[in-house]
Each structure stands twice: as C-alpha cells, then as structure tokens.
Design a protein around this motif. Structure first.
Motif, PDB file in Angstrom:
ATOM      1  N   ALA A  75       0.832  -1.211   0.000  1.00 55.73           N
ATOM      2  CA  ALA A  75       0.000   0.000   0.000  1.00 55.73           C
ATOM      3  C   ALA A  75       0.865   1.259   0.000  1.00 55.73           C
ATOM      4  N   ARG A  82      -4.904   3.543   2.545  1.00 58.96           N
ATOM      5  CA  ARG A  82      -6.020   2.854   3.206  1.00 58.96           C
ATOM      6  C   ARG A  82      -6.191   1.412   2.747  1.00 58.96           C
ATOM      7  N   LEU A  83      -5.299   0.914   1.901  1.00 62.90           N
ATOM      8  CA  LEU A  83      -5.369  -0.475   1.452  1.00 62.90           C
ATOM      9  C   LEU A  83      -5.000  -1.384   2.618  1.00 62.90           C
ATOM     10  N   SER A  84      -5.824  -2.387   2.857  1.00 58.51           N
ATOM     11  CA  SER A  84      -5.552  -3.330   3.937  1.00 58.51           C
ATOM     12  C   SER A  84      -5.821  -4.752   3.457  1.00 58.51           C
ATOM     13  N   HIS A  86      -8.181  -6.536   4.221  1.00 55.47           N
ATOM     14  CA  HIS A  86      -9.616  -6.761   4.030  1.00 55.47           C
ATOM     15  C   HIS A  86     -10.254  -5.847   2.982  1.00 55.47           C
ATOM     16  N   THR A  87      -9.497  -4.956   2.377  1.00 62.40           N
ATOM     17  CA  THR A  87     -10.062  -4.014   1.413  1.00 62.40           C
ATOM     18  C   THR A  87     -10.816  -4.726   0.302  1.00 62.40           C
ATOM     19  N   HIS A  90     -14.099  -6.257   1.460  1.00 64.00           N
ATOM     20  CA  HIS A  90     -15.142  -5.239   1.573  1.00 64.00           C
ATOM     21  C   HIS A  90     -15.698  -4.893   0.189  1.00 64.00           C
ATOM     22  N   TYR A 121     -19.293  -5.346   6.355  1.00 65.32           N
ATOM     23  CA  TYR A 121     -18.482  -5.354   5.147  1.00 65.32           C
ATOM     24  C   TYR A 121     -19.129  -4.634   3.968  1.00 65.32           C
TER      25      TYR A 121
END
Length: 155
Positions: A75, A82-84, A86-87, A90, A121
C-alpha cells in the motif's frame, strides 16, 4: 464476473465453513507467478499457502501479522494508504450487494455465521440506497400517482 475460483476447506477458515472464492484473470496470473516462485524457493510443500521466504523462517507459515505488514508495504509503495488485507473483501461483498444478492447469500459466500458481521463489510452510499428504493417502489409510486391524478381530474 470471476473466471477462476479457489476452494477454501472448512478447517482452514475462521468460520469453519467451506466455500468457493472467485477471482479474475489478473489475480490468477499473480497467483500462478507466486506459486511458481514458491515452488522455486521451497519446492512442493503441503500445508499453508502463504509461507515465509526469509532466511530466519524459510518455509514456515506466514502469520496474520506478517501478511498485514506485507500488504501495508504494498500500500505504501502504491501510494494507497487505506489499502488493507480486508479491502478487497469489503469491495467484493459491497459489489454483491449492488448486484442485489440477498444478505443471506452474501453471508454464505463470505462464510459468515452472523449476518451482523456481513453488514459490517457492505458499504452502500446514500445515493445507491435511494436508487434501490426508487427501483423497488417505482410501480407502487406510479399507481399512487395515477390514483391521485384521477382524484384531481374528478374535481
């Protein structure tokens, strides 16, 4: 629409529910490249899919904290703070809601036992919800407008 899928065995998931997860061509190419690199570095191994290639932990399963650090590094390099991990989950579940899957279908796809988890989510905007409401109630609204018009004309 996903072109490829991977089967997640129940014993490997947090919810202990088996499921199929779809992914596209670009992800498939990246996945195949990873598998080739993994095979080159450590040979064919059973067990966890994501493994460490560090000198200290070579071939050991990659833990959640390590995976989060790797994604954070990607990221940072991509300039997407803000990339994670779980991105994309979601995004996929929100896309399914936009495609008018029911909450039960989305929860089953995600492997969630509790619908409240699934709801965390899904991120629909107010505009999207208003448009969905309009589509769902358009026929009833048109009928009401016709009734009101006949009342106005009857005066």
């Amino acid at each position: 629409m996903p072109r490829f899928s991977i089967h997640l065995r129940a014993e490997t998931t947090k919810s202990k529910r088996a499921r199929e997860v779809g992914f596209g061509t670009a992800t498939s190419r990246l996945f195949m490249a990873y598998l080739a690199e993994r095979r080159r570095l450590v040979g064919r191994m059973a067990g966890r899919l994501l493994i460490s290639v560090s000198r200290r932990n070579r071939g050991a399963p990659l833990g959640a904290a390590s995976w989060s650090k790797i994604v954070s590094g990607i990221a940072d390099r991509a300039g997407v703070p803000r990339l994670s991990t779980h991105t994309f989950r979601h995004l996929r579940l929100t896309d399914l809601a936009r495609a008018e899957w029911t909450i039960d279908q989305i929860a089953q796809y995600a492997g969630h036992k509790d619908l409240s988890t699934t709801l965390r989510y899904i991120h629909l905007s107010g505009r999207e919800l208003a448009a969905k409401l309009h589509r769902a109630t358009a026929a009833a609204q048109a009928d009401r407008e016709r009734l009101l018009a006949t009342l106005v004309e009857g005066r």
